[in-house]
Write an enzyme that holds these catalytic residues in place. Sequence first.
Site, mmCIF file in Angstrom:
data_model
loop_
_atom_site.group_PDB
_atom_site.id
_atom_site.type_symbol
_atom_site.label_atom_id
_atom_site.label_comp_id
_atom_site.label_asym_id
_atom_site.label_seq_id
_atom_site.Cartn_x
_atom_site.Cartn_y
_atom_site.Cartn_z
ATOM 1 C CE LYS A 32 36.598 20.262 46.989
ATOM 2 N NZ LYS A 32 35.761 19.038 46.814
ATOM 3 N N GLY A 33 35.510 26.644 45.050
ATOM 4 C CA GLY A 33 34.631 27.635 44.222
ATOM 5 C C GLY A 33 34.651 27.549 43.013
ATOM 6 C CG PHE A 35 38.670 29.781 42.017
ATOM 7 C CD1 PHE A 35 39.670 28.770 42.527
ATOM 8 C CD2 PHE A 35 37.905 30.349 43.012
ATOM 9 C CE1 PHE A 35 39.778 28.783 43.968
ATOM 10 C CE2 PHE A 35 37.847 29.739 44.412
ATOM 11 C CZ PHE A 35 39.099 29.146 44.857
ATOM 12 C CB VAL A 38 42.555 27.134 47.935
ATOM 13 C CG1 VAL A 38 43.629 27.494 48.755
ATOM 14 C CG2 VAL A 38 41.920 27.959 46.770
ATOM 15 C CE LYS A 50 43.412 30.591 43.530
ATOM 16 N NZ LYS A 50 42.975 31.874 43.273
ATOM 17 C CG ASP A 151 37.133 42.145 37.549
ATOM 18 O OD1 ASP A 151 36.041 42.755 37.625
ATOM 19 O OD2 ASP A 151 36.977 40.928 37.991
#
Length: 309
Positions: A32-33, A35, A38, A50, A151
């Site tokens: 988890k994050g 974003f 997963v 995801k 990026d």
Amino acid sequence: MRLSNLIHADDSDHVSFCHNGHTYRIGECIGKGGFGSVFSVLGKPQLVIKKIPIKSSQHYQLIQKEIELTRVRLNHPFILRSFEFQYDSGNQTVYILYERIQGSSLYTHIQQWGSNQPPLPNAWLACQWHIARQVCCGLHYLHTQGFTHRDIKPHNIMVQNSPLHAKIIDFGLSHPSHENRGLGGSKTYNAPEKLDPAYPQTHAVDLWSLGCLLFHLFFYKTIFSHSKTTAFNKKEIAIIPTIHRRITQHIDALLTTSKPEVACVLPLIRHLLQLDPNQRPSAHEAHGYLQHNQPSGMHYTAFSSSDLH
């Protein structure tokens, strides 16, 4: 973009994808994050799903763009691939089927390497040189396809642990290389010309970021932190030459104080971090430099130039 059938979208434990005649069912959450989350794919250890909550229409467009690139237009061993995409409008959630990387981000590896005294320094350095060459390969391929990542940073490089294998991720800010697309990215890795909206952004913005990434990889700190210099920002455009001069002087000093196995990468970093974008070496040239100047005693097999195509 074709969308596959999504089953039981209101319950992530029962989400399924249909791709190339196969059904992929979501398994346990493995990460988890900020974003999203997963999940593993039942019976398919080489894949993940995801799950990303959509924050805005702009966020959705960025995800669409990344999927379009990594599913359709880009196919390279050092770029993370996606295979299917599904938008659940009811829950404002996107599900993406990706290849799975058994590892962590390059940023995580750098933190681990920098916080420990390695018992086998040559083995660790071999990993760093190996990863650096792979990132150059992937970036060169991206540029030959007419795209700029915009990026590049250690957070956007995933590293598979065994065998060691790097993949560039997160193409939400990528654009065709002839388009000028404003700032974006991370200021610690952003090229100075990105601060000027009138200045055209080419592949060279990625090459500056590559120089910053290589410094972080080999010295365990960002170039700005290591040189105790302020990162570029829009409010202080006038002092960019002064900041750049301090960075260059710091690199020159490191050439005489760093151990030879690391110092030999500094000339490349110095060339990548030139203010004039037209003077920066290409990713292909950076790969060639790393391959030619890698110290003896590094046990990973060097890539040939054919691996860049």
